[in-house]
Design a protein around this motif. Structure first.
Motif, mmCIF file in Angstrom:
data_model
loop_
_atom_site.group_PDB
_atom_site.id
_atom_site.type_symbol
_atom_site.label_atom_id
_atom_site.label_comp_id
_atom_site.label_asym_id
_atom_site.label_seq_id
_atom_site.Cartn_x
_atom_site.Cartn_y
_atom_site.Cartn_z
ATOM 1 N N UNK A 75 0.886 -1.153 0.081
ATOM 2 C CA UNK A 75 -0.084 0.034 -0.098
ATOM 3 C C UNK A 75 0.579 1.418 -0.008
ATOM 4 N N UNK A 76 2.012 1.122 0.584
ATOM 5 C CA UNK A 76 2.764 2.546 0.792
ATOM 6 C C UNK A 76 3.671 2.425 -0.547
ATOM 7 N N UNK A 77 3.650 1.832 -1.545
ATOM 8 C CA UNK A 77 4.407 1.855 -2.728
ATOM 9 C C UNK A 77 5.447 1.087 -2.962
ATOM 10 N N UNK A 78 5.751 0.320 -1.779
ATOM 11 C CA UNK A 78 7.025 -0.600 -1.809
ATOM 12 C C UNK A 78 6.438 -1.830 -2.578
ATOM 13 N N UNK A 79 7.726 -2.540 -2.984
ATOM 14 C CA UNK A 79 7.610 -3.871 -3.685
ATOM 15 C C UNK A 79 8.235 -4.863 -2.847
ATOM 16 N N UNK A 80 7.520 -6.006 -2.783
ATOM 17 C CA UNK A 80 8.063 -7.111 -1.995
ATOM 18 C C UNK A 80 7.227 -8.538 -2.434
#
Length: 80
Positions: A75-80
């Motif tokens: 949701x915060x824009x990070x990728x994982x």
């Protein structure tokens, strides 16, 4: 004669701890390989993959200890 049960009482939990640590190390090693592949994709494409189908087929962690792995954008824009 009394020493054998005492040694067994010490050795069995120690061996169980060793087995658990070995399993965790295997999962972390597989996750590290997947993180590298994911980072390469993000650098090359400039975005997060939608799912594993966008990554090379051999990049998903394969182990009897890993049941499911998801990849995508947080949701915060990070990728994982």
């Amino acid at each position: 004669l009394f020493i054998v049960p005492i040694l067994a009482a010490i050795a069995i939990p120690a061996y169980s701890d060793y087995v658990a640590r070995a399993k965790i190390a295997e999962v972390l090693a597989k996750a590290g390989e997947a993180k590298t592949t994911l980072a390469e994709f993000v650098l090359r494409e400039g975005r997060c993959p939608r799912d594993w189908s966008e990554l090379p087929s051999n990049s998903q962690p394969a182990s009897a200890l890993v049941s499911e792995v998801y990849v995508g954008e947080f949701e915060g824009g990070g990728c994982g």
